[in-house]
Enzyme design. Structure first.
Site, PDB file in Angstrom:
ATOM      1  N   CYS A 304      73.509   5.861 -19.245  1.00  0.00           N
ATOM      2  CA  CYS A 304      74.823   5.906 -18.588  1.00  0.00           C
ATOM      3  C   CYS A 304      75.592   7.141 -19.058  1.00  0.00           C
ATOM      4  O   CYS A 304      75.563   7.496 -20.228  1.00  0.00           O
ATOM      5  CB  CYS A 304      75.604   4.642 -18.937  1.00  0.00           C
ATOM      6  SG  CYS A 304      77.263   4.614 -18.227  1.00  0.00           S
ATOM      7  N   CYS A 309      80.006   5.555 -22.980  1.00  0.00           N
ATOM      8  CA  CYS A 309      78.643   5.777 -23.468  1.00  0.00           C
ATOM      9  C   CYS A 309      78.455   7.191 -24.021  1.00  0.00           C
ATOM     10  O   CYS A 309      77.648   7.412 -24.910  1.00  0.00           O
ATOM     11  CB  CYS A 309      77.631   5.485 -22.362  1.00  0.00           C
ATOM     12  SG  CYS A 309      77.565   3.727 -21.930  1.00  0.00           S
TER      13      CYS A 309
HETATM   14 ZN    ZN Z   1      78.548   3.660 -19.843  1.00  0.00          ZN
END
Ligand code: ZN
Length: 404
Positions: A304, A309
């Site tokens: 991601c 992230c």
């Molecule tokens: Zn993410």
């Protein structure tokens, strides 16, 4: 009414299509996931976040907004777009669903729904005409007709009576709307009974409207039952109008429905799960509250590229949830919304390239159809409804918990 829908391409191997809705507040690429902004806000994130995520349309809840702050106030302050500083498209539901799932002492008559506010017990009447007037006062780009959403396993006699009334209410909504500022969508109900579903859909689609929706799914039935029913019913909806499946669902539910020809979705699942520490990832579902993440420096989802992230570790997020820090809610919500919105982007690309069947198989594989139950952590909220904002009608224990 400034609304137009065009189908751009149909997938060669499935019923999926890509399209474009032109609204008074920009273009919406379909199939689309619409984040739920219940009380003129998507919980835990800002409008700048939503724009950065690429959201092109949000859903607002009529029931909540009519009770607080009231549609007259929103109208006086320039309408919902200006009030909440959201320049892109807005769809509002009719309020009917929350009347059934949240309000107290509700009574359904031919005239409309009478109910008491869950906030202060005040008495209200929601008629088809009033549902349209409220949504027009809010300034929605897409308005939903007032329907009754009976529990999916209602007695057949009740279901038939309810469907007939919903059709009469739809005619009244259409008369009250008269091609006004936003686009009015009709809603077909019918539970899991295919005969009733078909008949009601036919009645609803006989009324010429800019779009049509399927309601009454994700109210307690098994995902396979819902997916099978949608696969039968969606292709019967008019080809040249947007098709909206209300209140659904998991990534796999969405992809199955897109394959059947559905264009629009809204669901509280990604945002509500996020606030419970549950992330949707390319490796299935991840519960950030689990102790196993305490020392884990890896990102929540290595595949991601969302802000969360790119920036933070599982260990940090787990710490935020353990410490009940507010940032946990924002970071998790950013990721889950990014996951859903990029899933839809991926779906649109796959359809454009006539490889959607393989795309669905891949999503099934990686998201896991049989993942652990959602929100199963002790002390967390009860398992989130798979369904629409506000909980599941006909079920107890949801009131006061799921006012999204
Ligand atoms: Zn993410």
């Amino acid at each position: 009414m400034s609304f137009r829908f065009e189908v751009l391409h149909r997938d060669a191997g499935t019923g999926a299509r890509i399209g474009r809705m032109h609204t008074g507040h920009g273009t919406v690429e379909t199939p689309v996931f619409m984040p739920v902004g219940t009380q003129a806000t998507v919980k835990a994130v800002g409008q700048d976040d939503l724009q950065a995520l690429g959201a092109e349309i949000l859903l607002g809840n009529t029931y909540h907004l009519m009770l607080r702050p009231g549609e007259a106030l929103v109208q006086r302050l320039g309408g919902l777009h200006r009030f909440m500083a959201w320049p892109r498209a807005i769809i509002t539901d009719s309020g009917g669903y929350q009347v059934y799932s949240l309000a107290q002492s509700r009574r359904i008559t031919e005239e409309g729904a009478t109910f008491q506010s869950h906030l202060d017990g005040s008495q209200h009447v929601l008629t088809p005409e009033r549902a349209v007037a409220i949504q027009e006062a809010l300034g929605a780009d897409i308005l939903m007709a007032l329907d009754e959403c009976p529990p999916s396993r209602s007695e057949r006699a009740y279901l038939e009576e309810s469907l007939a009334r919903t059709t009469r209410w739809l005619r009244r909504c259409a008369r009250a709307w008269k091609g006004g500022s936003g686009a009015l969508f009709g809603i077909a109900q019918g539970g899991l009974d295919l005969g009733l579903r078909r008949r009601h859909l036919e009645e609803v689609c006989a009324i010429d409207l800019p779009g049509y929706a399927l309601g009454g799914y994700s109210v307690g039935e098994r995902p396979e039952e819902m997916q099978a029913s949608v696969a039968e019913v969606a292709p019967l909806m008019p080809e040249d109008r947007p098709r909206y499946l209300m209140g659904v669902g998991t990534p796999v539910d969405l992809m199955q429905a897109v394959a059947a020809g559905i264009d629009m979705f809204d669901c509280v699942l990604p945002t509500r799960c996020a606030r419970n520490g549950l992330l949707f990832t390319h490796q299935g579902r991840l519960n950030l509250r689990n102790a196993v993440h305490a020392r884990d420096e890896s990102p929540p989802d290595a595949r991601c590229d969302c802000y969360t992230c790119r920036t933070h570790s599982r260990a940090y997020l787990r710490h935020l949830f353990a410490a009940d820090e507010l940032l946990a809610l924002r970071l998790a919500t950013l990721h889950n919304l990014h996951h859903y919105l990029s899933l839809m982007r991926g779906a649109r690309e796959a359809i454009a390239e006539d490889r959607f069947a393989a795309f669905v198989a891949d999503v099934r594989e990686r998201e896991g159809g049989r993942a652990p139950p959602l929100g199963d952590e002790p002390g967390a909220d009860p398992p989130p409804a798979r369904g629409r904002a506000g909980g599941q009608p006909g079920r107890t224990g949801t009131r006061g918990k799921r006012r999204e």
